[in-house]
Design an enzyme around this catalytic site. Structure first.
Site, PDB file in Angstrom:
ATOM      1  N   GLY A  75       0.770  -1.241   0.000  1.00 34.16           N
ATOM      2  CA  GLY A  75       0.000   0.000   0.000  1.00 34.16           C
ATOM      3  C   GLY A  75       0.793   1.278   0.000  1.00 34.16           C
ATOM      4  O   GLY A  75       0.435   2.223   0.707  1.00 34.16           O
ATOM      5  N   THR A 138       8.012  -4.596  14.151  1.00 30.84           N
ATOM      6  CA  THR A 138       8.464  -5.644  13.217  1.00 30.84           C
ATOM      7  C   THR A 138       9.006  -6.813  14.034  1.00 30.84           C
ATOM      8  O   THR A 138       9.754  -6.606  14.997  1.00 30.84           O
ATOM      9  CB  THR A 138       9.564  -5.191  12.217  1.00 30.84           C
ATOM     10  N   ILE A 139       8.625  -8.003  13.620  1.00 33.19           N
ATOM     11  CA  ILE A 139       9.155  -9.169  14.331  1.00 33.19           C
ATOM     12  C   ILE A 139      10.653  -9.293  14.080  1.00 33.19           C
ATOM     13  O   ILE A 139      11.360  -9.940  14.829  1.00 33.19           O
ATOM     14  CB  ILE A 139       8.435 -10.483  13.945  1.00 33.19           C
ATOM     15  N   ASP A 140      11.136  -8.665  12.999  1.00 34.52           N
ATOM     16  CA  ASP A 140      12.561  -8.790  12.640  1.00 34.52           C
ATOM     17  C   ASP A 140      13.494  -8.000  13.562  1.00 34.52           C
ATOM     18  O   ASP A 140      14.705  -8.226  13.549  1.00 34.52           O
ATOM     19  CB  ASP A 140      12.781  -8.317  11.193  1.00 34.52           C
ATOM     20  N   ARG A 175      19.380 -37.264  12.930  1.00 34.92           N
ATOM     21  CA  ARG A 175      19.229 -36.441  11.731  1.00 34.92           C
ATOM     22  C   ARG A 175      19.773 -35.032  11.903  1.00 34.92           C
ATOM     23  O   ARG A 175      19.930 -34.543  13.016  1.00 34.92           O
ATOM     24  CB  ARG A 175      17.739 -36.281  11.428  1.00 34.92           C
ATOM     25  N   GLU A 235      16.042 -16.312   6.934  1.00 37.41           N
ATOM     26  CA  GLU A 235      15.658 -16.334   5.507  1.00 37.41           C
ATOM     27  C   GLU A 235      16.564 -15.463   4.638  1.00 37.41           C
ATOM     28  O   GLU A 235      16.748 -15.720   3.457  1.00 37.41           O
ATOM     29  CB  GLU A 235      14.200 -15.879   5.348  1.00 37.41           C
ATOM     30  N   ARG A 279      16.624 -33.050   7.042  1.00 33.40           N
ATOM     31  CA  ARG A 279      15.300 -32.520   6.707  1.00 33.40           C
ATOM     32  C   ARG A 279      15.303 -31.006   6.940  1.00 33.40           C
ATOM     33  O   ARG A 279      16.050 -30.512   7.776  1.00 33.40           O
ATOM     34  CB  ARG A 279      14.215 -33.133   7.611  1.00 33.40           C
ATOM     35  N   LEU A 286       4.092 -18.525  11.064  1.00 27.83           N
ATOM     36  CA  LEU A 286       3.785 -18.931  12.454  1.00 27.83           C
ATOM     37  C   LEU A 286       4.413 -17.930  13.421  1.00 27.83           C
ATOM     38  O   LEU A 286       3.867 -17.652  14.494  1.00 27.83           O
ATOM     39  CB  LEU A 286       4.430 -20.296  12.752  1.00 27.83           C
ATOM     40  N   GLN A 287       5.581 -17.407  13.003  1.00 30.05           N
ATOM     41  CA  GLN A 287       6.308 -16.474  13.876  1.00 30.05           C
ATOM     42  C   GLN A 287       5.597 -15.136  14.013  1.00 30.05           C
ATOM     43  O   GLN A 287       5.902 -14.350  14.903  1.00 30.05           O
ATOM     44  CB  GLN A 287       7.715 -16.240  13.312  1.00 30.05           C
TER      45      GLN A 287
HETATM   46  O1  F6P Z   1       9.237  -7.876   7.974  1.00 38.61           O
HETATM   47  C1  F6P Z   1       8.766  -8.983   8.618  1.00 38.61           C
HETATM   48  C2  F6P Z   1       8.678 -10.151   7.727  1.00 38.61           C
HETATM   49  O2  F6P Z   1       8.123 -11.085   8.557  1.00 38.61           O
HETATM   50  C3  F6P Z   1       9.986 -10.613   7.071  1.00 38.61           C
HETATM   51  O3  F6P Z   1      10.843 -11.297   7.918  1.00 38.61           O
HETATM   52  C4  F6P Z   1       9.492 -11.445   5.928  1.00 38.61           C
HETATM   53  O4  F6P Z   1      10.445 -11.548   4.911  1.00 38.61           O
HETATM   54  C5  F6P Z   1       8.299 -10.693   5.501  1.00 38.61           C
HETATM   55  O5  F6P Z   1       7.808  -9.999   6.623  1.00 38.61           O
HETATM   56  C6  F6P Z   1       7.213 -11.569   4.916  1.00 38.61           C
HETATM   57  O6  F6P Z   1       6.151 -10.783   4.529  1.00 38.61           O
HETATM   58  P1  F6P Z   1       4.811 -11.286   3.830  1.00 38.61           P
HETATM   59  O7  F6P Z   1       3.730 -11.072   4.808  1.00 38.61           O
HETATM   60  O8  F6P Z   1       4.660 -10.410   2.668  1.00 38.61           O
HETATM   61  O9  F6P Z   1       4.975 -12.724   3.469  1.00 38.61           O
END
Ligand code: F6P
Length: 369
Positions: A75, A138-140, A175, A235, A279, A286-287
């Site tokens: 947005g 932000t969770i980050d 594993r 990620e 694996r 979920l986070q």
């Molecule tokens: O910014 C937080 C975040 O959770 C990132 O870690 C992740 O890459 C992104 O959002 C995922 O966003 P979306 O909701 O678009 O999948």
């Protein structure tokens, strides 16, 4: 008497509703009116998406995940892609319209709850004359100028709980389990959950990793009679050759690529190079879900109440921040300048190395002599 509007933008994070709760209650006690704009700036474009909020509308929401106002990461009003009559995509700027409607509706301040993207947008509106106060979400945990963002603690708890559960199954089968967690530009979730959840390897964007070193650690575990291993990969982790992992652009209007794939890649390489049963799993959204932890709830409530105090003090174009356990105001421009990265000389990184966690680099600290 003031008239305030709140919006929640970008990816959701546990604690958004707690901020809304605190803003509504603080304003109500001052006799101010509060409105919520649905789906980011939606309420400025369609009056039906601008909702008046009373204490009864937010009853008990401080303990719930998500946002009662809805959110979007597609947005950006300064560059909104739309299809023209010929079916072609055109990027238009609707910021003037939003500012006009903000003034027409008689608002005194916009409390924008968001991460770096949403706060950058809020800052541009502030530069156009909209009184804005930012709240860091932000969770980050990668926003500068605040010790913490809300949502991070909950995400770390979720990831740590997942790691706890993986130990027993990994051990039963000897594993390697590779867990991909969120962390676009920084490795905060991977680092905190990895240390707390007994990971053997943590891969974060701040330390490009060598897959050889990762496999070396797994073989070293075997040598010391630990027949299973847990790898946590953010990620956004990258290889020493600069390889990044993503799934492309995603939906129309989305500005960032969708990250993902590092866990799968690392697992395949480990399987190939060590011949260990391996694996991978992706914790993904979920986070972002569930009730905020007590820490996040309290932080979010404090951010919300402080934002209203800043409205009173007319501290606009600033973000509420946590600094040494105090609520302080920092210019939004400072907070969005760059991402907050993990400090590689911090005690947490040293602790990880000291207890034998490998970051996929050649640092030998913590290796058995
Ligand atoms: O910014 C937080 C975040 O959770 C990132 O870690 C992740 O890459 C992104 O959002 C995922 O966003 P979306 O909701 O678009 O999948």
């Amino acid at each position: 008497m003031k008239k305030i509007v709140i919006s929640t933008g970008g990816g959701d994070a546990p604690g958004l509703n707690a901020v809304i709760y605190a803003v509504v209650h603080s304003c109500y006690r001052k006799g101010w009116e509060v409105y919520g704009s649905r789906n980011g700036y939606g309420g400025f474009l369609d009056i039906e998406d601008m909702v008046r909020l009373f204490p009864r509308d937010v009853e008990g929401i401080y303990s719930t995940g998500g946002t009662i106002l809805g959110s979007t990461n597609k947005g950006n009003p300064f560059s909104k892609p739309v299809k023209n009559l010929a079916g072609e995509i055109q990027v238009i700027d609707i910021s003037d319209k939003i500012l006009r409607n903000f003034n027409r509706m008689g608002f005194d301040c916009h409390i924008a709850i968001g991460g770096d993207g949403s706060l950058a947008i809020a800052h541009r509106f502030a530069e156009m004359g909209m009184p804005v106060i930012g709240v860091p979400k932000t969770i980050d945990n990668d926003l500068e100028k605040t010790n913490r963002t809300f949502g991070f603690d909950t995400a770390v708890s979720t990831a740590t709980e997942a790691l706890d559960k993986l130990h027993s199954t990994a051990k039963s089968h000897n594993r390697v389990m590779v867990v991909e967690v969120m962390g676009r530009d920084s490795g905060w979730i991977a680092l905190y959950s990895g240390i707390s959840g007994g990971a053997d390897v943590i891969l974060i964007p701040e330390i490009p990793f060598d897959i050889e070193e990762v496999c070396e650690k797994i073989s070293d575990n075997e040598l010391h009679d630990k027949l299973y291993s847990i790898v946590v990969a953010a990620e956004g982790a990258i290889t020493i050759d600069g390889q990044k992992f993503n799934k492309g652009k995603g939906e129309l209007g989305r500005e960032e690529v969708i990250l993902g794939g590092v866990g799968e890649w690392v697992a395949a390489e480990i399987r190939k190079r060590t011949e260990k049963d391996t694996r991978s799993l992706v914790l993904g959204h979920l986070q972002r879900g569930g009730s905020p932890t007590t820490f996040d709830r309290l932080l979010a409530l404090r951010f919300g109440a402080a934002a209203v105090r800043f409205v009173e003090g007319k501290i606009f174009d600033h973000m509420v921040a946590l600094n040494d356990s105090q609520m302080v105001a920092v210019p939004i421009a400072e907070a969005i300048k760059m991402r907050k990265k993990v400090d590689l000389s911090s005690d947490k990184v040293l602790t990880a190395r000291d207890i034998g966690i490998c970051f996929g680099d050649t640092d030998t600290r913590g290796q058995v002599e």
